[in-house]
Design a protein around this motif. Structure first.
Motif, PDB file in Angstrom:
ATOM      1  N   ARG A 104       8.917   0.635  10.373  1.00  0.00           N
ATOM      2  CA  ARG A 104      10.160   2.558  10.772  1.00  0.00           C
ATOM      3  C   ARG A 104      10.096   2.197  12.268  1.00  0.00           C
ATOM      4  O   ARG A 104      11.200   3.064  12.060  1.00  0.00           O
ATOM      5  N   ASP A 105       9.040   2.046  12.469  1.00  0.00           N
ATOM      6  CA  ASP A 105       9.565   2.257  14.153  1.00  0.00           C
ATOM      7  C   ASP A 105      10.723   1.133  14.768  1.00  0.00           C
ATOM      8  O   ASP A 105      12.115   1.837  15.438  1.00  0.00           O
ATOM      9  N   LEU A 106      10.594   0.251  14.461  1.00  0.00           N
ATOM     10  CA  LEU A 106      11.644  -1.268  14.605  1.00  0.00           C
ATOM     11  C   LEU A 106      12.617  -0.839  13.568  1.00  0.00           C
ATOM     12  O   LEU A 106      14.343  -0.681  13.382  1.00  0.00           O
TER      13      LEU A 106
ATOM     14  N   TYR B 145       1.066  -6.020   4.523  1.00  0.00           N
ATOM     15  CA  TYR B 145       1.584  -5.272   5.300  1.00  0.00           C
ATOM     16  C   TYR B 145       2.920  -4.730   4.341  1.00  0.00           C
ATOM     17  O   TYR B 145       3.464  -3.470   5.100  1.00  0.00           O
ATOM     18  N   SER B 146       2.591  -3.926   3.410  1.00  0.00           N
ATOM     19  CA  SER B 146       3.147  -2.524   2.889  1.00  0.00           C
ATOM     20  C   SER B 146       2.195  -1.604   3.455  1.00  0.00           C
ATOM     21  O   SER B 146       2.735  -0.414   3.698  1.00  0.00           O
ATOM     22  N   ALA B 147       1.103  -1.670   3.772  1.00  0.00           N
ATOM     23  CA  ALA B 147       0.326  -0.947   4.893  1.00  0.00           C
ATOM     24  C   ALA B 147       0.235  -0.225   6.144  1.00  0.00           C
ATOM     25  O   ALA B 147       0.750   0.763   6.281  1.00  0.00           O
ATOM     26  N   HIS B 148       1.445  -1.452   6.482  1.00  0.00           N
ATOM     27  CA  HIS B 148       2.310  -0.653   7.320  1.00  0.00           C
ATOM     28  C   HIS B 148       3.382  -0.628   8.081  1.00  0.00           C
ATOM     29  O   HIS B 148       4.188  -0.296   8.808  1.00  0.00           O
ATOM     30  N   ARG B 149       4.165  -0.314   6.478  1.00  0.00           N
ATOM     31  CA  ARG B 149       5.383  -0.487   6.343  1.00  0.00           C
ATOM     32  C   ARG B 149       5.912   1.418   7.112  1.00  0.00           C
ATOM     33  O   ARG B 149       6.529   1.401   7.709  1.00  0.00           O
ATOM     34  N   GLU B 150       5.451   2.156   7.055  1.00  0.00           N
ATOM     35  CA  GLU B 150       5.539   4.182   8.200  1.00  0.00           C
ATOM     36  C   GLU B 150       4.652   3.483   9.009  1.00  0.00           C
ATOM     37  O   GLU B 150       5.565   4.329  10.079  1.00  0.00           O
ATOM     38  N   PHE B 151       4.781   2.701  10.171  1.00  0.00           N
ATOM     39  CA  PHE B 151       4.190   2.102  11.160  1.00  0.00           C
ATOM     40  C   PHE B 151       5.220   1.468  11.884  1.00  0.00           C
ATOM     41  O   PHE B 151       6.260   1.944  12.522  1.00  0.00           O
ATOM     42  N   GLU B 152       4.812   0.508  12.064  1.00  0.00           N
ATOM     43  CA  GLU B 152       5.609  -0.016  12.708  1.00  0.00           C
ATOM     44  C   GLU B 152       6.735  -1.581  12.098  1.00  0.00           C
ATOM     45  O   GLU B 152       7.915  -0.980  13.203  1.00  0.00           O
TER      46      GLU B 152
ATOM     47  N   PHE C 212       4.912 -10.657  11.750  1.00  0.00           N
ATOM     48  CA  PHE C 212       6.257  -9.925  11.013  1.00  0.00           C
ATOM     49  C   PHE C 212       7.330  -8.837  12.283  1.00  0.00           C
ATOM     50  O   PHE C 212       8.291  -8.744  11.495  1.00  0.00           O
ATOM     51  N   LYS C 213       6.437  -9.038  13.521  1.00  0.00           N
ATOM     52  CA  LYS C 213       7.290  -7.706  14.364  1.00  0.00           C
ATOM     53  C   LYS C 213       8.398  -8.530  14.973  1.00  0.00           C
ATOM     54  O   LYS C 213       9.690  -8.984  14.685  1.00  0.00           O
ATOM     55  N   ASN C 214       8.526 -10.521  15.210  1.00  0.00           N
ATOM     56  CA  ASN C 214       9.535 -11.427  15.369  1.00  0.00           C
ATOM     57  C   ASN C 214      10.138 -11.246  13.986  1.00  0.00           C
ATOM     58  O   ASN C 214      11.972 -11.636  14.878  1.00  0.00           O
TER      59      ASN C 214
END
Length: 316
Positions: free
Chosen positions: A252-254, A243-250, A305-307
């Motif tokens: 950061r957007d949220l 999930y650290s690999a997604h921190r600059e995408f989903e 994750f997003k929820n």
């Protein structure tokens, strides 16, 4: 990690077709007639393709062990599998190459994976990876499986459990290769009770994060881990790294929804964008592309994750 529920149809299918396959390999034609075994699987690939092939290469002690413990091997829960391994480890280790050839190559690769995995995964009906919930595991081409199958007890160390039901976890390619295999079989014997299994050890945790304004960086955190097995699962399945690999995408957007817009923007987005006739679940799907209800997290990537992150942002 998600959890596998409502799996009885998949278990019945798995148990029926593999009992038929093992029956054809372990018993001679005369023995099968005496046993009066009746296959219950419609269009069973073992009946159609493999029944005539009696395996003559198995050591008689191994053949006897499998016959006497077939129910445990096929449908025993992880604790029962490990107990069976401990009880019979000397015999299993002495005949490891023979067991690997029979269970991994013949039963799993040549029979189950080739003929049955697609239907098995369809019956489990999980759209995304059980471990990470970030990758779809949908079938694209007829005859190709919709997911890879991870062996919770690695078949490298436990070849005899290569087709054991509670050992087969639908996963994406990344998680199948990232998940730790442990040092050896003894590592799993020692540690299996400390790691959550998706079939039997349901628990909860919440994704969260911290943000360093000076560094403009995020760090993924985990909170409310109610079960120590879940904490160990997070470590062994590399969820922090994934999930650290997604921190600059989903993420950061949220996060920027909260930073760049008025305090109530996110609440207004959910409350006022659509008419009152649309449900909250539908709003989450349309706005964020995720499912809100836990039982549906598997349907769309990153739903869990997003929820959790949205819940955190709404509370600020």
């Amino acid at each position: 990690m998600l959890f596998i529920e409502n799996y009885q149809d998949a278990k019945d299918y798995h148990n029926g077709l593999l009992k038929c396959w093992f029956n054809s390999k372990l018993y001679t034609e005369t023995e099968r007639r005496n046993n009066q075994f009746q296959c219950t699987i419609r269009n069973c690939p073992s009946c159609v393709k493999d029944r005539k092939y009696y395996s003559k290469t198995l050591h008689e002690d191994i053949r006897r062990l499998i016959k006497q413990n077939i129910d445990c091997i096929l449908t025993g829960e992880v604790g029962q599998l490990v107990e069976f391994y401990e009880t019979n480890s000397s015999l299993l280790n002495e005949n490891s190459l023979e067991i690997e050839n029979f269970f991994v190559n013949s039963a799993y690769k040549n029979f189950f994976q080739t003929n049955c995995a697609e239907e098995f995964l369809n019956l489990l009906n999980k759209n995304t990876c059980i471990y990470c919930n970030r990758n779809y595991t949908l079938a694209i081409v007829k005859g190709r499986t919709r997911a890879e199958i991870d062996h919770w007890l690695p078949k490298t160390h436990f070849p005899i459990f290569a087709v054991s039901f509670y050992n087969l976890i639908p996963s994406c390619h990344s998680c199948n290769h990232l998940k730790g295999a442990g040092e050896d079989a003894e590592w799993w014997v020692k540690n299996h009770k400390e790691i959550a299994n998706p079939y039997s050890d349901k628990g909860t945790f919440d994704f969260n994060y911290t943000f360093s304004k000076s560094k403009n960086e995020f760090e993924i955190t985990f909170e409310n881990v109610s079960n120590p097995k879940i904490r160990r699962m997070i470590k062994e399945n590399r969820l922090r790294e994934i999930y650290s690999a997604h921190r600059e995408f989903e993420l950061r957007d949220l996060h920027e929804l909260r930073l760049k817009y008025p305090d109530n923007y996110l609440k207004d987005l959910l409350a006022k964008t659509f008419s009152t006739s649309i449900s909250e679940e539908e709003k989450y799907r349309l706005i964020f592309g995720i499912d809100k209800n836990e039982e549906n997290f598997h349907k769309r990537p990153l739903s869990k994750f997003k929820n959790d992150i949205i819940k955190k942002l709404l509370s600020l």
